[in-house]
Design an enzyme around this catalytic site. Sequence first.
Site, PDB file in Angstrom:
ATOM      1  N   ASN A  10       7.052 -37.122 -15.397  1.00  0.00           N
ATOM      2  CA  ASN A  10       8.696 -37.144 -14.255  1.00  0.00           C
ATOM      3  C   ASN A  10       8.285 -37.016 -13.215  1.00  0.00           C
ATOM      4  O   ASN A  10       7.698 -35.668 -13.137  1.00  0.00           O
ATOM      5  CB  ASN A  10       9.816 -36.186 -15.137  1.00  0.00           C
ATOM      6  CG  ASN A  10      10.275 -35.544 -14.156  1.00  0.00           C
ATOM      7  OD1 ASN A  10      10.620 -36.483 -13.522  1.00  0.00           O
ATOM      8  ND2 ASN A  10      11.039 -34.492 -13.463  1.00  0.00           N
ATOM      9  N   GLY A  11       8.090 -38.199 -11.999  1.00  0.00           N
ATOM     10  CA  GLY A  11       7.810 -37.730 -10.897  1.00  0.00           C
ATOM     11  C   GLY A  11       7.440 -39.087 -10.083  1.00  0.00           C
ATOM     12  O   GLY A  11       7.651 -40.127 -10.685  1.00  0.00           O
ATOM     13  N   HIS A  31      40.834 -44.116  14.498  1.00  0.00           N
ATOM     14  CA  HIS A  31      39.826 -44.131  15.450  1.00  0.00           C
ATOM     15  C   HIS A  31      38.960 -45.787  14.983  1.00  0.00           C
ATOM     16  O   HIS A  31      37.528 -46.383  14.825  1.00  0.00           O
ATOM     17  CB  HIS A  31      38.859 -43.367  15.961  1.00  0.00           C
ATOM     18  CG  HIS A  31      39.288 -42.448  16.982  1.00  0.00           C
ATOM     19  ND1 HIS A  31      39.821 -42.380  18.690  1.00  0.00           N
ATOM     20  CD2 HIS A  31      39.769 -41.470  16.348  1.00  0.00           C
ATOM     21  CE1 HIS A  31      40.358 -41.616  18.597  1.00  0.00           C
ATOM     22  NE2 HIS A  31      40.250 -40.725  17.439  1.00  0.00           N
ATOM     23  N   ARG A  43      19.110 -37.082 -16.946  1.00  0.00           N
ATOM     24  CA  ARG A  43      18.067 -36.658 -16.009  1.00  0.00           C
ATOM     25  C   ARG A  43      17.566 -38.895 -15.787  1.00  0.00           C
ATOM     26  O   ARG A  43      16.766 -39.055 -14.931  1.00  0.00           O
ATOM     27  CB  ARG A  43      16.869 -35.842 -16.239  1.00  0.00           C
ATOM     28  CG  ARG A  43      16.563 -34.915 -16.230  1.00  0.00           C
ATOM     29  CD  ARG A  43      15.783 -34.080 -16.779  1.00  0.00           C
ATOM     30  NE  ARG A  43      14.568 -34.107 -16.365  1.00  0.00           N
ATOM     31  CZ  ARG A  43      15.049 -33.508 -14.880  1.00  0.00           C
ATOM     32  NH1 ARG A  43      15.402 -32.373 -14.712  1.00  0.00           N
ATOM     33  NH2 ARG A  43      13.927 -33.229 -14.117  1.00  0.00           N
ATOM     34  N   LYS A  45      21.340 -36.866 -12.713  1.00  0.00           N
ATOM     35  CA  LYS A  45      21.438 -35.802 -12.476  1.00  0.00           C
ATOM     36  C   LYS A  45      20.690 -34.475 -10.985  1.00  0.00           C
ATOM     37  O   LYS A  45      20.794 -34.141 -10.750  1.00  0.00           O
ATOM     38  CB  LYS A  45      21.957 -34.036 -13.278  1.00  0.00           C
ATOM     39  CG  LYS A  45      22.554 -33.766 -13.514  1.00  0.00           C
ATOM     40  CD  LYS A  45      23.534 -32.940 -13.991  1.00  0.00           C
ATOM     41  CE  LYS A  45      24.491 -32.212 -13.341  1.00  0.00           C
ATOM     42  NZ  LYS A  45      25.139 -31.952 -13.053  1.00  0.00           N
ATOM     43  N   GLU A 104      34.180 -35.127  -0.418  1.00  0.00           N
ATOM     44  CA  GLU A 104      33.854 -34.722  -1.881  1.00  0.00           C
ATOM     45  C   GLU A 104      34.552 -35.318  -3.038  1.00  0.00           C
ATOM     46  O   GLU A 104      34.475 -36.032  -3.655  1.00  0.00           O
ATOM     47  CB  GLU A 104      34.276 -33.743  -2.601  1.00  0.00           C
ATOM     48  CG  GLU A 104      33.891 -32.616  -3.700  1.00  0.00           C
ATOM     49  CD  GLU A 104      32.282 -32.816  -4.691  1.00  0.00           C
ATOM     50  OE1 GLU A 104      31.120 -33.611  -3.592  1.00  0.00           O
ATOM     51  OE2 GLU A 104      32.405 -33.037  -5.609  1.00  0.00           O
ATOM     52  N   GLU A 164      31.459 -41.959  -7.574  1.00  0.00           N
ATOM     53  CA  GLU A 164      30.091 -41.862  -8.831  1.00  0.00           C
ATOM     54  C   GLU A 164      30.287 -41.484  -9.872  1.00  0.00           C
ATOM     55  O   GLU A 164      29.600 -42.613 -10.209  1.00  0.00           O
ATOM     56  CB  GLU A 164      29.742 -40.382  -8.874  1.00  0.00           C
ATOM     57  CG  GLU A 164      29.025 -39.987  -7.712  1.00  0.00           C
ATOM     58  CD  GLU A 164      28.765 -38.423  -7.739  1.00  0.00           C
ATOM     59  OE1 GLU A 164      27.345 -38.070  -8.002  1.00  0.00           O
ATOM     60  OE2 GLU A 164      29.587 -37.858  -7.986  1.00  0.00           O
ATOM     61  N   TRP A 207      14.591 -43.133 -15.015  1.00  0.00           N
ATOM     62  CA  TRP A 207      15.456 -43.409 -14.037  1.00  0.00           C
ATOM     63  C   TRP A 207      14.287 -44.211 -13.696  1.00  0.00           C
ATOM     64  O   TRP A 207      13.406 -43.404 -12.972  1.00  0.00           O
ATOM     65  CB  TRP A 207      15.578 -41.830 -13.269  1.00  0.00           C
ATOM     66  CG  TRP A 207      17.160 -42.345 -12.113  1.00  0.00           C
ATOM     67  CD1 TRP A 207      18.034 -42.553 -12.472  1.00  0.00           C
ATOM     68  CD2 TRP A 207      16.691 -42.260 -11.188  1.00  0.00           C
ATOM     69  NE1 TRP A 207      18.435 -42.726 -11.245  1.00  0.00           N
ATOM     70  CE2 TRP A 207      17.804 -43.015 -10.390  1.00  0.00           C
ATOM     71  CE3 TRP A 207      15.243 -42.343 -10.359  1.00  0.00           C
ATOM     72  CZ2 TRP A 207      18.033 -43.522  -8.975  1.00  0.00           C
ATOM     73  CZ3 TRP A 207      15.809 -43.250  -8.772  1.00  0.00           C
ATOM     74  CH2 TRP A 207      16.764 -43.487  -8.725  1.00  0.00           C
ATOM     75  N   CYS A 257      14.728 -38.894 -14.575  1.00  0.00           N
ATOM     76  CA  CYS A 257      13.320 -38.660 -15.731  1.00  0.00           C
ATOM     77  C   CYS A 257      13.094 -37.547 -16.514  1.00  0.00           C
ATOM     78  O   CYS A 257      13.636 -36.096 -15.868  1.00  0.00           O
ATOM     79  CB  CYS A 257      12.114 -39.410 -15.444  1.00  0.00           C
ATOM     80  SG  CYS A 257      11.959 -40.778 -14.745  1.00  0.00           S
ATOM     81  N   LYS A 281      33.109 -37.923  -5.689  1.00  0.00           N
ATOM     82  CA  LYS A 281      33.828 -37.807  -7.413  1.00  0.00           C
ATOM     83  C   LYS A 281      33.964 -39.872  -7.798  1.00  0.00           C
ATOM     84  O   LYS A 281      33.487 -40.252  -8.641  1.00  0.00           O
ATOM     85  CB  LYS A 281      34.594 -37.176  -7.662  1.00  0.00           C
ATOM     86  CG  LYS A 281      33.856 -35.274  -7.246  1.00  0.00           C
ATOM     87  CD  LYS A 281      32.958 -35.410  -8.781  1.00  0.00           C
ATOM     88  CE  LYS A 281      31.423 -35.302  -8.110  1.00  0.00           C
ATOM     89  NZ  LYS A 281      31.040 -34.075  -7.732  1.00  0.00           N
TER      90      LYS A 281
HETATM   91  C1  F6R Z   1      27.375 -35.715  -7.102  1.00  0.00           C
HETATM   92  C2  F6R Z   1      25.985 -35.054  -7.280  1.00  0.00           C
HETATM   93  C3  F6R Z   1      25.154 -35.459  -6.404  1.00  0.00           C
HETATM   94  C4  F6R Z   1      24.179 -33.809  -6.105  1.00  0.00           C
HETATM   95  C5  F6R Z   1      22.921 -34.245  -5.352  1.00  0.00           C
HETATM   96  C6  F6R Z   1      22.021 -33.174  -4.936  1.00  0.00           C
HETATM   97  O1  F6R Z   1      27.931 -35.437  -8.209  1.00  0.00           O
HETATM   98  O2  F6R Z   1      25.763 -34.864  -8.098  1.00  0.00           O
HETATM   99  O3  F6R Z   1      25.331 -35.579  -5.041  1.00  0.00           O
HETATM  100  O4  F6R Z   1      25.194 -33.105  -5.651  1.00  0.00           O
HETATM  101  O5  F6R Z   1      22.137 -35.244  -5.416  1.00  0.00           O
HETATM  102  O6  F6R Z   1      21.832 -32.435  -6.020  1.00  0.00           O
HETATM  103  P1  F6R Z   1      21.446 -30.347  -6.021  1.00  0.00           P
HETATM  104  O7  F6R Z   1      22.331 -30.194  -5.751  1.00  0.00           O
HETATM  105  O8  F6R Z   1      21.075 -30.325  -8.024  1.00  0.00           O
HETATM  106  O9  F6R Z   1      20.155 -30.646  -5.369  1.00  0.00           O
END
Ligand code: F6R
Length: 624
Positions: free
Chosen positions: A100-101, A520, A27, A619, A497, A504, A74, A2, A501
């Site tokens: 927000n929260g 396995h 956000r 994010k 990773e 996501e 969000w 948010c 990616k």
């Molecule tokens: C993946 C991504 C998320 C963040 C995770 C932690 O692309 O962006 O998996 O890595 O939400 O976020 P931070 O690093 O801000 O704690």
Amino acid sequence: MCGIVGYIGTQAATEILLSGLEKLEYRGYDSAGIATIWEGEVNCVRAKGKLHNLRSKLEAIETPAQIGIGHTRWATHGKPEEYNAHPHMDTAMRVAVVQNGIIENYRELREDLKEKGYVFRSQTDTEVIPHLIAEFLKNPPSLHSPSPFFEAVRQAVNKLEGAFAIACLCADFPDELIAIRQQAPLVIGFGQGEFFCASDTPAIVSHTRAVLTLENGEMARLTPLGVEIYNFAGDRLKKQPRLLNLSPMMVEKQGFKHFMLKEIYEQPGVVRACLEAYFTNDPSSPINLGLPAEFYVDLEQIQIVACGTSWHAALIGKYLIEQLAEIPTQVQYASEFRYAPSPLTANTLTIGVTQSGETADTLAALAMEKERRSGKEPKYQPRLLGITNRPESTLGQMVSQIINTHGGLEIGVAATKTFIAQLMAFYALALDLAYGRQTISPDKLEEIINSLRQIPKEIEATLEKQEHLIEQLAHDFAETTDFIFLGRGINFPIALEGALKLKEISYIHAEGYPAGEMKHGPIALLDAKVPVVAIAIPGKVYEKVLSNAQEAKARDSRLIGVTPVKDGEAAEIFNDLLPVSNVDELLSPILTVIPLQLLAYHIAARRGLDVDQPRNLAKSVTVE
Ligand code: F6R
């Protein structure tokens, strides 16, 4: 999670709020709304979906109001519908609130307020706040308070439990905007006769660079005359704004189709900034992290807590710290560790890795660790280190030491350049520890640092070689539904990773596996429809990865190799090659992740998806 923005000043608020919300859409983006005060009434307009829906609605009803609050959501409590979108209002429609929260005690408050006759129109936790404020506005004004509205908000806030940032206004006090912070980020911006509040600085940087980050338990009263800061007890605090090191240009795409692509291309610069910050030309003190000597004294163990991509960076950190500095290191999911911590170990360094510095689980895991160690005998005392891209964040206020990762502002929801920056921080930390403990020779140290200095050029070469290649390859996977990523050793976290990616941003199911584990169980998934990406870097596990890739090929999978080797067995088994430069295996993750970022990007872009704002994600995950 948010985004909040607020404005009071001399210009029309609506456009300022909308453009601020655009910068905060990372956000959350399932609904949005704004409330302004005009001609003694609150005008509240909300819309489900992306911000452009709200913008279209507002075109018909724009007012010249000079005060307003806005929100991009969000969803936590209640579906992403218009009636759950913020701002929320009290029954008489005089008070408007964005939050927000999470308000943890909203159920009791809601029951209590319902009994008093307040009418609830949403399923959200936030809606209790405007009703509570309305209830406290009924009290006689206090002589000690700057205004009746401020006092009512202050009393309401003292009833709330949880982690939140709030902005609110009231039609009966059209020259006041109140902003509150309790464990969710909020900055105040100072312009010429105009003042702002926002969840993050990009929302206000085009108006002012003078900002003040509120701390937990603080409230700001914004009026056309200035900003006053108070604590929740109502005591006035003296605080000075600081100047932001951020320009409006940095929050634009600068010719790239998406922020994610721009941020992938910024990675050579990020590595250069980290090299500059962490390493010196002084052979007697080659690494400069600014960490105090007591952090390293008698160090027996390291534990790292993180989430998502930061957790992957932490796995590479573990590899580096164990192999170079020989310190046993554990990596924990912050969301698991906070409820099931490992037994206390002596002389332990705890590292929280979070690019945003606001991830609720990571902060809570660190807070728990700090609390359970405090008051114990000296060897159990907390030593907390944060690795973050936002030193001014909540994490920065919580730990005693920070390694700043110099990634610059990242707007694409999928982390790319901040991951590379976290890797750089771990290289520097592992080398610093190894140097201090003499587990690395000065020559080897110099060799690694020199090789690290070559990495920006190698990333540039990789980007140049591969962009077009991967864009072409992405055509073939527009309809693919499953992907497997394989790596071993230091490149196993890169397989994770690469899979994250892809999941996501392209919504393709993907799994990252240590290549040796395939047989396995997961090998049962393989057939001609499931492509396999294998990271094969000459070194300790090269031959092993090739054998594991052969096993996949024998099950008809299309094999894509991320490798510097263009001939021999690699050339024979891989259907497609994503060439990377030939660097030491130990440094290879900084390069091998690049083609995987590009692969995810181009597949998602080819599918026409919203790369920068993928569905259901935000994010900065500021809720549990
Ligand atoms: C993946 C991504 C998320 C963040 C995770 C932690 O692309 O962006 O998996 O890595 O939400 O976020 P931070 O690093 O801000 O704690």
